[in-house]
Write a protein that holds these residues in place. Structure first.
Motif, PDB file in Angstrom:
ATOM      1  N   PHE A  83       0.844  -1.193   0.000  1.00  0.00           N
ATOM      2  CA  PHE A  83       0.000   0.000   0.000  1.00  0.00           C
ATOM      3  C   PHE A  83       0.883   1.248   0.000  1.00  0.00           C
ATOM      4  CE2 PHE A  83      -3.028  -3.149   1.273  1.00  0.00           C
ATOM      5  CZ  PHE A  83      -4.238  -2.688   0.767  1.00  0.00           C
ATOM      6  N   ALA A  84       0.592   2.157  -0.921  1.00  0.00           N
ATOM      7  CA  ALA A  84       1.414   3.363  -1.068  1.00  0.00           C
ATOM      8  C   ALA A  84       1.173   4.368   0.045  1.00  0.00           C
ATOM      9  CB  ALA A  84       1.122   4.017  -2.420  1.00  0.00           C
ATOM     10  N   ALA A  85       0.008   4.306   0.686  1.00  0.00           N
ATOM     11  CA  ALA A  85      -0.319   5.231   1.768  1.00  0.00           C
ATOM     12  C   ALA A  85      -1.353   4.582   2.676  1.00  0.00           C
ATOM     13  CB  ALA A  85      -0.853   6.554   1.212  1.00  0.00           C
ATOM     14  N   GLY A 100      -9.322   7.845   0.855  1.00  0.00           N
ATOM     15  CA  GLY A 100      -8.448   7.266  -0.165  1.00  0.00           C
ATOM     16  C   GLY A 100      -8.256   5.768  -0.003  1.00  0.00           C
ATOM     17  N   GLU A 103      -5.013   2.890  -2.680  1.00  0.00           N
ATOM     18  CA  GLU A 103      -3.553   2.958  -2.571  1.00  0.00           C
ATOM     19  C   GLU A 103      -2.898   1.587  -2.670  1.00  0.00           C
ATOM     20  OE1 GLU A 103      -1.997   5.845  -2.498  1.00  0.00           O
ATOM     21  OE2 GLU A 103      -3.895   6.950  -2.436  1.00  0.00           O
ATOM     22  N   LEU A 107      -4.962  -0.533  -7.357  1.00  0.00           N
ATOM     23  CA  LEU A 107      -5.450   0.851  -7.442  1.00  0.00           C
ATOM     24  C   LEU A 107      -6.961   0.954  -7.285  1.00  0.00           C
ATOM     25  CD1 LEU A 107      -3.297   2.087 -10.475  1.00  0.00           C
ATOM     26  CD2 LEU A 107      -2.631   1.850  -8.073  1.00  0.00           C
ATOM     27  N   LYS A 420      -8.364   4.573  -8.737  1.00  0.00           N
ATOM     28  CA  LYS A 420      -7.577   5.650  -9.335  1.00  0.00           C
ATOM     29  C   LYS A 420      -8.147   5.992 -10.719  1.00  0.00           C
ATOM     30  CE  LYS A 420      -4.386   6.159  -6.160  1.00  0.00           C
ATOM     31  NZ  LYS A 420      -4.499   7.296  -5.239  1.00  0.00           N
TER      32      LYS A 420
END
Length: 474
Positions: A83-85, A100, A103, A107, A420
């Motif tokens: 997970f990017a964030a 969000g 992440e 996506l 996304k």
């Protein structure tokens, strides 16, 4: 904690059992015998936890037949570096913020639960020395999320049905480009509801299901619904961070939820039933607005495949919402006999009239609804970008559109971001005149070779295919 079927034909079972089964043996959906409760003090104690640790706490209220340390390890692996964030909240105007949820590796919000199942299910299988053949249906994002969560996992094969030609190019590329031996993509000549019906039919064939160790990770799997309830708790905690500590427990927030199969919003409903201070759950549909019609009128009339529209928010092109059975079950007092009568009416007449309960939808349960069109989506994508510089995908745009009609003074409105915008380049380009920037990694994905098994909507053909490729215990 024990679990039963909405249709009354399943002996009480543990969380580990229902995690593997998905659909109940009697064809119903699994529900907890009671909903665990959380209060203001417990919520406050969770405020400083990481997402992974919060997930272990919330899911642990349901998964009581596991060592808590093992559950913490499962959640730590599920919500780690992939997970990017950590589920950011991002304001898009003075009244609205996005939650969000996209992440993860595919996506899309489906990663939030699927990555958990991708760790939890192998854990249970290893404990029991079993294998599992996952049969699922996707209208877009569930398929790729499941395949990325279970790719190359030992003792597991994934058979994912998708409606031929009804997903975005990006969604197809994510799924069909995977070359792991345990991943089987089946492009069915029909709509999502046809795919979903095949899943139900094969799960209802108890002999075939047992012989091939069939399970499911669609939103009919209660483990996924429970995992999704975590981000409602997380979002409430983040939205109330700025409030004085002695007032936080009194603050309610509203959630706008793009909805097709009623799984995501039911997760929010479950969180509300647990005691999370939720004011409204705003159900946002696209032109396939069967759920909006139900919550406005109390009459549920699923559409035929011929009347299921192909829209620019394709993951919501669903006309028969499987998870609505869970809501109707609770609406009817958790009474399997009453539910059976309602479903008999549906089979006989093509609709169910529950209009006598309509007043309760908003007043008692806090669920309201609305419909968004293609033009609404384009307008919301434009307006959001002009005001905040943020590009949203068309499903999230449905949520933003419908949310506008349900703002209340002093009540934060949180729209669940579903994916996304890069996954829906054509619609974004139509709205803004340009596409969201695509990384080199994503560009390479779109260029990869794709492989699928094309198939008619035929249960016999699907049975034969699964029997040939299924994994079995030694």
């Amino acid at each position: 904690m024990q679990y039963v079927s909405t249709r009354g034909g399943m002996a009480p079972a543990s969380f580990s059992d229902i995690l593997l089964e998905g659909l109940a043996p009697d064809g119903g959906l699994v529900m907890p015998q009671e909903v665990p409760q959380i209060g203001p003090a417990q919520l406050e104690a969770w405020r400083e936890l990481s997402y992974a640790k919060l997930a272990a706490q919330v899911i642990g209220l349901y998964w009581t037949d596991i060592d808590p340390a093992d559950l913490e390890g499962i959640c730590a692996r599920a919500y780690g570096d992939q997970f990017a964030a950590e589920v950011p909240l991002t304001a898009i105007d003075e009244r609205t913020a996005l939650v969000g949820l996209s992440e993860g590796p595919t996506l899309a919000f489906k990663d939030m639960a699927m990555q958990f199942l991708g760790e939890a299910i192998p854990y249970v299988l290893a404990k029991r020395g079993q294998t599992l053949n996952i049969l699922g249906a996707t209208s877009g994002d569930t398929g790729s999320a499941a395949e990325y969560a279970f790719r190359s996992k030992p003792g597991i094969a994934v058979f994912m049905l998708s409606p031929q030609g009804r997903m975005s190019a990006f969604q197809r590329a994510q799924m069909y480009s995977l070359d792991d031996e345990n991943i089987h993509n089946i492009a069915a000549d029909g709509v999502f509801d046809d795919c979903q019906q095949l899943v139900k039919e094969l799960n209802g064939d108890l002999e075939f299901k047992a012989a091939n160790s069939l399970g499911t990770v669609n939103s009919i799997n209660l483990g996924r619904v429970i995992a999704q309830s975590v981000y409602y708790v997380w979002a409430w905690l983040r939205a109330t961070d700025v409030v004085d500590a002695d007032q936080r427990g009194q603050i309610k927030v509203s959630f706008s939820v793009p909805s097709g199969n009623f799984g995501n919003i039911f997760s929010g409903f479950l969180a509300k039933q647990m005691g999370l201070p939720v004011y409204l759950l705003v159900l946002a549909t696209n032109e396939n607005n069967v759920l909006d019609e139900f919550f406005r009128t109390g009459i549920y009339t699923p559409r035929t495949r011929e009347h299921t529209l192909a829209t620019s928010s394709p993951s919501m092109d669903i006309s028969k919402a499987s998870n609505l059975e869970r809501f109707v079950y609770l609406l009817l007092g958790s009474n399997p006999v009453a539910l059976a009568a309602a479903w008999a009416e549906l089979d006989a007449n093509g609709s169910i009239d529950l209009s006598q309960y309509r007043a309760q939808f908003a007043t008692e349960y806090g669920i309201v609804s609305g419909t968004s069109t293609h033009e609404d989506r384009l307008a919301s994508i434009r307006a959001t970008h002009e005001k905040s510089g943020i590009i949203i995908d068309p499903h999230t745009a449905d949520g933003v559109t419908v949310a506008r009609g349900w703002h209340e003074p002093g009540v934060p409105m949180l729209v669940l971001e579903t994916a996304k915008p890069q996954k829906f380049a054509e619609t974004v380009r139509e709205a803004l005149g340009f596409e969201a920037e695509v990384s080199q990694e994503l560009a390479d994905l779109l260029a990869r070779p794709q492989r699928t098994e094309e198939m008619a909507v035929d249960a016999r053909e699907l049975r034969a295919y699964i029997a040939h490729f299924a994994v079995h215990a030694n």
